[in-house]
Scaffold this active site. Structure first.
Site, short mmCIF file in Angstrom:
data_model
loop_
_atom_site.label_atom_id
_atom_site.label_comp_id
_atom_site.label_asym_id
_atom_site.label_seq_id
_atom_site.Cartn_x
_atom_site.Cartn_y
_atom_site.Cartn_z
N CYS A 89 14.29 -37.29 -17.65
CA CYS A 89 13.19 -38.14 -17.25
C CYS A 89 13.39 -38.93 -16.08
O CYS A 89 13.31 -40.44 -16.12
CB CYS A 89 12.61 -38.92 -18.57
SG CYS A 89 11.91 -38.12 -19.91
N PRO A 111 43.88 -27.52 -1.70
CA PRO A 111 42.36 -27.01 -1.98
C PRO A 111 41.96 -26.94 -3.23
O PRO A 111 42.73 -26.72 -4.26
CB PRO A 111 42.46 -25.53 -1.47
CG PRO A 111 43.91 -24.99 -1.65
CD PRO A 111 44.78 -26.44 -1.66
#
Length: 427
Positions: free
Chosen positions: A346, A276
């Site tokens: 941007c 995990p």
């Protein structure tokens, strides 16, 4: 459950106000809870207590040295997929006999480093890899312990970019060819077969695909033993999901997963390994950011944060959901309104959420992204020449910076100017 709770209207990380950390280190930053990391590791460890087992934390989720050492001291092994992760695990104090090496593209250099430094097993993904592993082991005078990863062709019903157990995925050997490939491995004297490996994907919220895959592995175990192979370990991978969107998801608990493993595989008498990552680290971390501007657009308002897609790429890459909450709770009864929550990069893709209902916020307010402890900092970049953000760990009422924000000079000075440009330096 995690240890990020409100007290008197302020969000705390264990016993530390999140706003106090923000004032000390600046935003944006990641913060991890020691108590949550340990609780989630122990939940898996206890879920398998009826079987011989090892919980190997999947380091790709979060590989900070403080996180690794916290888990290692609790008894965790490590699942690594690169030389760098192997070296990180060893630097964190993990012994080689508790490190499992996974991944489809292990190089001969990586194999050599692991064989020389100590390794629990290699999870072999292909025949060519097996041949290289054998050659390196013989050259070093060693025997490499291996499992072979089988692809059970099971649909994990998860995001297509994190599914790994279908026939079209790049991982493992088709289970139909497993007996043939195991026979090949048995003929290579530099290898020692110890078990079988399987992993079908990440962020699974249903036990049914796991059980389907594990039943195929149980059948294969019996067949391989009948063929004369020693199968003493079953590496079951990871993949159990976490509730990113808490109102809609209720993934199975580790205890339910463990009960299923016992029911399906317990009769084989094998040592169980699981790997995990997300479930241990995911809800153990927050990304904390400050609102730079609140901007009114055409028919929508934007919260522009100082965190960006380079800091947390999951929403841009996977359309992933993260709950976003104010660090200071709004007054009771405050009405929510929809915002697009975006960063300053941007690109239109630098969007964390669209039309997310939030209490009204203003510039300077702090927000926290929940479930950001896995696949956050490890996937971050310096896109737009934005420095990697700090990582902080909390332990009770203490906190420490466990990775500092680099300065702009440190970031720029990693570049090297070739000689032919030095002669024409810019004034």
């Amino acid at each position: 459950m995690d240890h990020f709770l409100y007290r008197d209207g302020a969000l705390f990380a264990e016993d530390v106000p999140v706003a106090e950390i923000a004032a000390a280190v600046g935003t944006p930053f990641y913060v991890y809870s020691t108590a949550t990391l340990l609780r989630h590791f122990q939940a898996f460890d206890e879920a398998l207590e009826e079987m011989d087992h090892l919980v190997c934390y999947a380091m790709k989720a979060n590989s900070n040295q403080a996180v690794l050492r916290t888990l290692a001291q609790a008894g965790a092994g490590m699942d690594v997929v690169s030389e760098g992760e192997y070296r990180r695990a060893r630097a964190a104090g993990v012994s080689g006999d508790k490190i499992v090496f996974s991944g489809v593209g292990k190089t001969d250099r990586e194999i050599r480093v692991a064989l020389e430094g100590g390794i629990r097993q290699f999870n072999v993904e292909s025949e060519p890899e097996m041949e290289v592993l054998n050659a390196v082991a013989l050259e070093l005078g060693k025997v490499a312990p291996i499992t072979i990863r089988v692809n059970p062709d099971v649909d994990a019903k998860t995001h297509e970019k994190i599914a790994t157990g279908k026939s079209e995925n790049k991982f493992g050997i088709p289970i139909a060819r497993a007996r043939e490939v195991y026979a090949m491995a048995a003929g290579l004297t530099g290898l020692k077969i110890v078990g079988i490996d399987v992993h079908i994907g990440s962020q699974l919220v249903d036990l049914a695909p796991f059980e389907q895959a594990y039943r195929k592995v149980a059948e294969l175990t019996e067949q391989l033993r009948a063929d004369g192979h020693t199968i003493s370990r079953l590496d079951l991978g990871g993949g159990l999901g976490i509730p990113y969107e808490r109102s809609n998801e209720a993934p199975p608990l580790p205890s339910q997963y463990g009960a299923m493993v016992q029911r399906v595989l317990g009769h084989l008498g094998c040592e169980i390994e699981i790997e995990p990552g997300r479930l241990i680290a995911g809800n153990a971390g927050l990304l904390v950011s400050e609102v730079i501007y609140v901007k009114s657009g055409e028919g929508r308002d934007f919260l522009i944060l100082d965190a960006a897609m380079n800091d947390l790429i999951r929403p841009a890459m996977y359309e992933a959901y993260h709950e976003i909450v104010p660090v200071i709770e709004a007054a009771a009864g405050s009405e929510k309104q929809p915002y697009d929550i975006v960063g300053p990069v941007c690109e239109t893709g630098d969007t964390f959420a669209k039309q997310r209902d939030m209490v009204p916020l203003v510039a300077g307010d702090l927000v926290a992204f929940r479930s950001a402890g896995a696949y956050g900092a490890v996937m971050a970049s310096e896109y737009n020449s934005r420095p990697l953000i700090p990582e902080v760990m909390v332990h009770g009422d203490q906190f420490a910076v466990i990775r500092a924000r680099p300065t702009f000079d440190e970031m720029i000075n990693r570049d090297t100017i070739p000689e032919w440009l030095e002669a024409h330096s810019v004034p």
